[in-house]
Scaffold this motif. Structure first.
Motif, mmCIF file in Angstrom:
data_model
loop_
_atom_site.group_PDB
_atom_site.id
_atom_site.type_symbol
_atom_site.label_atom_id
_atom_site.label_comp_id
_atom_site.label_asym_id
_atom_site.label_seq_id
_atom_site.Cartn_x
_atom_site.Cartn_y
_atom_site.Cartn_z
ATOM 1 N N MET A 169 -3.898 -4.337 8.715
ATOM 2 C CA MET A 169 -4.447 -5.441 7.924
ATOM 3 C C MET A 169 -3.340 -6.195 7.200
ATOM 4 O O MET A 169 -3.317 -7.440 7.181
ATOM 5 C CB MET A 169 -5.464 -4.901 6.926
ATOM 6 C CG MET A 169 -6.134 -5.971 6.085
ATOM 7 S SD MET A 169 -7.088 -7.139 7.069
ATOM 8 C CE MET A 169 -8.460 -6.103 7.574
ATOM 9 N N ALA A 170 -2.398 -5.467 6.598
ATOM 10 C CA ALA A 170 -1.297 -6.116 5.889
ATOM 11 C C ALA A 170 -0.444 -6.934 6.839
ATOM 12 O O ALA A 170 0.006 -8.044 6.507
ATOM 13 C CB ALA A 170 -0.444 -5.064 5.185
ATOM 14 N N ILE B 197 -8.612 -0.396 1.095
ATOM 15 C CA ILE B 197 -8.760 0.570 2.185
ATOM 16 C C ILE B 197 -8.317 1.958 1.747
ATOM 17 O O ILE B 197 -9.022 2.958 1.949
ATOM 18 C CB ILE B 197 -7.957 0.113 3.420
ATOM 19 C CG1 ILE B 197 -8.573 -1.157 4.002
ATOM 20 C CG2 ILE B 197 -7.920 1.215 4.485
ATOM 21 C CD1 ILE B 197 -7.746 -1.781 5.110
ATOM 22 N N MET B 198 -7.153 2.041 1.118
ATOM 23 C CA MET B 198 -6.631 3.341 0.722
ATOM 24 C C MET B 198 -7.416 3.949 -0.430
ATOM 25 O O MET B 198 -7.492 5.178 -0.549
ATOM 26 C CB MET B 198 -5.151 3.211 0.343
ATOM 27 C CG MET B 198 -4.240 2.855 1.505
ATOM 28 S SD MET B 198 -4.490 3.887 2.974
ATOM 29 C CE MET B 198 -4.190 5.536 2.320
ATOM 30 N N THR B 199 -8.020 3.127 -1.280
ATOM 31 C CA THR B 199 -8.872 3.668 -2.342
ATOM 32 C C THR B 199 -10.086 4.360 -1.750
ATOM 33 O O THR B 199 -10.458 5.470 -2.176
ATOM 34 C CB THR B 199 -9.319 2.540 -3.297
ATOM 35 O OG1 THR B 199 -8.160 1.981 -3.925
ATOM 36 C CG2 THR B 199 -10.241 3.076 -4.375
ATOM 37 N N ASP B 200 -10.715 3.738 -0.768
ATOM 38 C CA ASP B 200 -11.889 4.355 -0.131
ATOM 39 C C ASP B 200 -11.506 5.630 0.602
ATOM 40 O O ASP B 200 -12.217 6.643 0.526
ATOM 41 C CB ASP B 200 -12.526 3.362 0.840
ATOM 42 C CG ASP B 200 -13.141 2.166 0.130
ATOM 43 O OD1 ASP B 200 -13.403 2.280 -1.089
ATOM 44 O OD2 ASP B 200 -13.359 1.134 0.782
ATOM 45 N N SER C 262 0.208 -11.467 19.257
ATOM 46 C CA SER C 262 1.189 -10.891 18.334
ATOM 47 C C SER C 262 0.528 -10.065 17.239
ATOM 48 O O SER C 262 1.126 -9.118 16.724
ATOM 49 C CB SER C 262 2.019 -12.014 17.692
ATOM 50 O OG SER C 262 2.695 -12.753 18.677
ATOM 51 N N THR C 263 -0.685 -10.440 16.864
ATOM 52 C CA THR C 263 -1.375 -9.692 15.817
ATOM 53 C C THR C 263 -2.260 -8.590 16.373
ATOM 54 O O THR C 263 -2.556 -7.640 15.660
ATOM 55 C CB THR C 263 -2.246 -10.632 14.973
ATOM 56 O OG1 THR C 263 -3.122 -11.374 15.832
ATOM 57 C CG2 THR C 263 -1.381 -11.632 14.204
#
Length: 245
Positions: free
Chosen positions: A195-196, A150-153, A244-245
């Motif tokens: 996501m994590a 995600i962070m690469t994109d 919870s998620t």
């Protein structure tokens, strides 16, 4: 074009239905007292499932709080490591870059059983087995492929030109981080953190192996109920898990 739009909408509605309908059934089952086949509607309702979670002997409610805290710590660490890795891969050239980029997806490629067993042997030797720190590390490893991607994109779309312009105009490193980098990367930071968190909160097998039963999470308590055949208790746990998620 109209036909394509109608077909696209029908597909989207079909996908939404296949996701929401089972969730709705699960929510109903969480409050069912008796629902025999082939009756279309439940015959009675009960709070047995909810009472088991919030007042039962399993300690699920207390474990839920610790699981949320553990997954939140994993999410924060995954965002930090994933962002630093993504910036290095996108903005810099260095020897072994392709190898590191490939290694970021290894936790997805390697089967979880093989990964957990091998990691457990290593963690026993270094003293990280059967404790919270070891579980956090292994959850972090499982979450990194998603945060790095995600962070690469996001970093590739943002680039480094605005940071260079801010530096040319006299901004300090702290000002660049606060006023330029973080606002631009914030959507990716939030997405990767979510996501994590979800990946960490849903881990069962690696938590069971690395934690050795000493580290209890909500998933460890929930899965045996899912396998027991008690649909009411299992549905109640599933609803709390989803919320919870």
């Amino acid at each position: 074009k109209k036909r394509k739009n109608i077909l696209a909408k029908l597909l989207i509605y079909a996908f939404i239905f296949t996701i929401l309908f089972p969730l709705a059934l699960t929510a109903v089952w969480a409050f069912v007292g008796r629902w025999p086949w082939p009756r279309l509607l439940p015959q009675s309702f009960s709070l047995r499932g909810i009472e088991e979670i919030f007042g039962g002997y399993s300690g699920a409610f207390q474990t839920l709080g610790s699981s949320i805290l553990l997954s939140a710590v994993v999410a924060i660490l995954a965002v930090i490591v994933g962002t630093m890795t993504a910036r290095a891969l996108v903005l810099y050239d260095f020897p072994g870059k392709s190898l590191i980029q490939f290694s970021t997806i290894l936790p997805i490629i390697i089967p979880s059983t093989v990964f957990a067993m091998g990691t457990h042997v290593l963690f026993i030797k270094v003293g990280l087995a059967d404790n919270v720190l070891g579980v956090i590390i292994v959850h972090l490893i499982c979450s990194l492929p998603y945060t790095v991607k995600i962070m690469t994109d996001v970093t590739a779309a943002f680039g480094g030109k605005l940071e260079e312009q801010a530096a040319v105009l006299g901004a300090t490193s702290r000002q660049i981080m606060k006023e330029v980098t973080l606002p631009a990367l914030m959507p990716g930071l939030v997405s990767s953190a979510c996501m994590a968190y979800i990946i960490s909160f849903g881990q069962y097998f690696v938590t069971l192996i690395i934690g050795g039963g000493n580290v209890k999470t909500f998933t460890l308590i929930m899965v045996p109920y899912l396998q027991s055949g008690d649909r009411i208790i299992a549905s109640a746990y599933s609803i709390v898990f989803i919320l919870s998620t």
